[in-house]
Design a protein around this motif. Structure first.
Motif, PDB file in Angstrom:
ATOM      1  N   PRO A 181      47.067  39.777  37.449  1.00 13.03           N
ATOM      2  CA  PRO A 181      46.792  39.094  36.243  1.00 13.03           C
ATOM      3  C   PRO A 181      46.353  37.705  36.528  1.00 13.03           C
ATOM      4  O   PRO A 181      46.906  37.047  37.370  1.00 13.03           O
ATOM      5  N   ARG A 182      45.351  37.264  35.858  1.00 13.68           N
ATOM      6  CA  ARG A 182      44.922  35.886  35.955  1.00 13.68           C
ATOM      7  C   ARG A 182      45.414  35.183  34.703  1.00 13.68           C
ATOM      8  O   ARG A 182      44.826  35.271  33.642  1.00 13.68           O
ATOM      9  N   SER A 183      46.538  34.510  34.821  1.00 12.17           N
ATOM     10  CA  SER A 183      47.231  33.955  33.663  1.00 12.17           C
ATOM     11  C   SER A 183      46.613  32.669  33.145  1.00 12.17           C
ATOM     12  O   SER A 183      47.111  32.092  32.200  1.00 12.17           O
ATOM     13  N   ASN A 184      45.515  32.217  33.725  1.00 13.26           N
ATOM     14  CA  ASN A 184      44.915  30.970  33.283  1.00 13.26           C
ATOM     15  C   ASN A 184      44.105  31.117  32.003  1.00 13.26           C
ATOM     16  O   ASN A 184      43.572  30.135  31.497  1.00 13.26           O
ATOM     17  N   GLY A 185      44.010  32.288  31.429  1.00 13.56           N
ATOM     18  CA  GLY A 185      43.250  32.498  30.203  1.00 13.56           C
ATOM     19  C   GLY A 185      44.119  32.744  28.985  1.00 13.56           C
ATOM     20  O   GLY A 185      43.668  33.361  28.027  1.00 13.56           O
ATOM     21  N   LEU A 186      45.333  32.267  28.995  1.00 13.76           N
ATOM     22  CA  LEU A 186      46.278  32.559  27.915  1.00 13.76           C
ATOM     23  C   LEU A 186      45.762  32.157  26.532  1.00 13.76           C
ATOM     24  O   LEU A 186      46.065  32.811  25.545  1.00 13.76           O
ATOM     25  N   ASP A 187      44.991  31.087  26.450  1.00 12.96           N
ATOM     26  CA  ASP A 187      44.511  30.597  25.162  1.00 12.96           C
ATOM     27  C   ASP A 187      43.072  31.001  24.862  1.00 12.96           C
ATOM     28  O   ASP A 187      42.516  30.582  23.846  1.00 12.96           O
ATOM     29  N   ALA A 188      42.479  31.798  25.712  1.00 17.22           N
ATOM     30  CA  ALA A 188      41.060  32.138  25.575  1.00 17.22           C
ATOM     31  C   ALA A 188      40.774  32.949  24.315  1.00 17.22           C
ATOM     32  O   ALA A 188      41.558  33.798  23.913  1.00 17.22           O
TER      33      ALA A 188
ATOM     34  N   LYS B 201      38.068  34.742  24.352  1.00 16.26           N
ATOM     35  CA  LYS B 201      37.511  35.955  24.941  1.00 16.26           C
ATOM     36  C   LYS B 201      37.705  35.921  26.454  1.00 16.26           C
ATOM     37  O   LYS B 201      37.272  34.992  27.124  1.00 16.26           O
ATOM     38  N   LEU B 202      38.369  36.939  26.962  1.00 17.20           N
ATOM     39  CA  LEU B 202      38.522  37.163  28.392  1.00 17.20           C
ATOM     40  C   LEU B 202      37.798  38.449  28.747  1.00 17.20           C
ATOM     41  O   LEU B 202      37.733  39.372  27.929  1.00 17.20           O
ATOM     42  N   VAL B 203      37.295  38.546  29.961  1.00 15.44           N
ATOM     43  CA  VAL B 203      36.676  39.782  30.442  1.00 15.44           C
ATOM     44  C   VAL B 203      37.402  40.177  31.712  1.00 15.44           C
ATOM     45  O   VAL B 203      37.537  39.370  32.633  1.00 15.44           O
ATOM     46  N   ASP B 204      37.893  41.427  31.750  1.00 10.97           N
ATOM     47  CA  ASP B 204      38.642  41.859  32.930  1.00 10.97           C
ATOM     48  C   ASP B 204      37.713  42.434  33.992  1.00 10.97           C
ATOM     49  O   ASP B 204      36.488  42.433  33.831  1.00 10.97           O
ATOM     50  N   CYS B 205      38.311  42.954  35.052  1.00  9.63           N
ATOM     51  CA  CYS B 205      37.536  43.426  36.204  1.00  9.63           C
ATOM     52  C   CYS B 205      36.714  44.678  35.923  1.00  9.63           C
ATOM     53  O   CYS B 205      35.853  45.024  36.715  1.00  9.63           O
ATOM     54  N   VAL B 206      36.960  45.342  34.818  1.00  6.92           N
ATOM     55  CA  VAL B 206      36.142  46.506  34.455  1.00  6.92           C
ATOM     56  C   VAL B 206      35.355  46.244  33.174  1.00  6.92           C
ATOM     57  O   VAL B 206      34.976  47.162  32.455  1.00  6.92           O
ATOM     58  N   GLU B 207      35.124  44.947  32.903  1.00  4.69           N
ATOM     59  CA  GLU B 207      34.258  44.485  31.823  1.00  4.69           C
ATOM     60  C   GLU B 207      34.790  44.745  30.410  1.00  4.69           C
ATOM     61  O   GLU B 207      34.027  44.729  29.452  1.00  4.69           O
ATOM     62  N   ARG B 208      36.105  44.950  30.271  1.00  4.06           N
ATOM     63  CA  ARG B 208      36.687  45.011  28.931  1.00  4.06           C
ATOM     64  C   ARG B 208      36.980  43.585  28.506  1.00  4.06           C
ATOM     65  O   ARG B 208      37.347  42.747  29.326  1.00  4.06           O
ATOM     66  N   SER B 209      36.836  43.323  27.206  1.00  4.34           N
ATOM     67  CA  SER B 209      37.088  41.959  26.748  1.00  4.34           C
ATOM     68  C   SER B 209      38.170  41.941  25.675  1.00  4.34           C
ATOM     69  O   SER B 209      38.399  42.933  24.980  1.00  4.34           O
ATOM     70  N   GLY B 210      38.814  40.793  25.563  1.00  6.88           N
ATOM     71  CA  GLY B 210      39.845  40.609  24.559  1.00  6.88           C
ATOM     72  C   GLY B 210      40.340  39.173  24.597  1.00  6.88           C
ATOM     73  O   GLY B 210      39.905  38.374  25.428  1.00  6.88           O
ATOM     74  N   LYS B 211      41.232  38.842  23.703  1.00  7.31           N
ATOM     75  CA  LYS B 211      41.790  37.495  23.627  1.00  7.31           C
ATOM     76  C   LYS B 211      42.857  37.290  24.699  1.00  7.31           C
ATOM     77  O   LYS B 211      43.451  38.244  25.195  1.00  7.31           O
ATOM     78  N   GLY B 212      43.133  36.025  24.995  1.00  7.02           N
ATOM     79  CA  GLY B 212      44.252  35.685  25.852  1.00  7.02           C
ATOM     80  C   GLY B 212      45.564  35.950  25.124  1.00  7.02           C
ATOM     81  O   GLY B 212      45.623  35.961  23.891  1.00  7.02           O
ATOM     82  N   LEU B 213      46.640  36.148  25.869  1.00  8.21           N
ATOM     83  CA  LEU B 213      47.926  36.529  25.285  1.00  8.21           C
ATOM     84  C   LEU B 213      48.442  35.499  24.286  1.00  8.21           C
ATOM     85  O   LEU B 213      48.868  35.851  23.185  1.00  8.21           O
ATOM     86  N   ARG B 214      48.419  34.225  24.649  1.00  2.00           N
ATOM     87  CA  ARG B 214      48.932  33.209  23.730  1.00  2.00           C
ATOM     88  C   ARG B 214      48.081  33.163  22.461  1.00  2.00           C
ATOM     89  O   ARG B 214      48.592  32.978  21.361  1.00  2.00           O
TER      90      ARG B 214
END
Length: 111
Positions: free
Chosen positions: A1-8, A10-23
């Motif tokens: 997990p790359r936890s530096n995107g908590l407030d993002a 839009k995040l994109v993961d290693c298989v190109e899925r996107s979503g919001k940061g957890l916070r």
């Protein structure tokens, strides 16, 4: 997990899925009764991330939940089956998964 995107937004993961940061999710889409966190499977393949660092990233996700007043539940990294061309890595990944899961169990017991 790359936890530096908590407030993002839009995040994109290693298989190109996107979503919001957890916070961001906790703030925008709540309230939530609890959060289940299963993270780290893809990071097992990254030899540049030590098991302890991987678990620290997962702990950051849990702390974000607790800061928002939402209980969190630690889930272990599940078994995964790399494609057959990576058979030589299978044992190393299993050992690493077991190590990470042991560290996650220690974290859960201490919480």
């Amino acid at each position: 997990p790359r936890s530096n995107g908590l407030d993002a937004h839009k995040l994109v993961d290693c298989v190109e899925r996107s979503g919001k940061g957890l916070r961001r999710i906790l703030n925008d889409d709540g309230p939530f009764d609890a959060v289940l966190i299963m993270a780290g499977t893809n990071d097992l393949a990254d030899d540049n991330v030590e098991s302890e660092q991987l678990v620290k990233h997962v702990q950051i996700l849990h702390r974000a939940c607790h800061t928002a007043g939402v209980p969190s539940i630690v889930l272990s990294v599940p078994p995964s089956r790399p494609p057959s061309e990576f058979d030589d890595l299978r044992e190393r990944r299993r050992e690493r998964r077991d190590e990470v899961n042991g560290l996650l169990q220690e974290f859960a017991r201490a919480a």
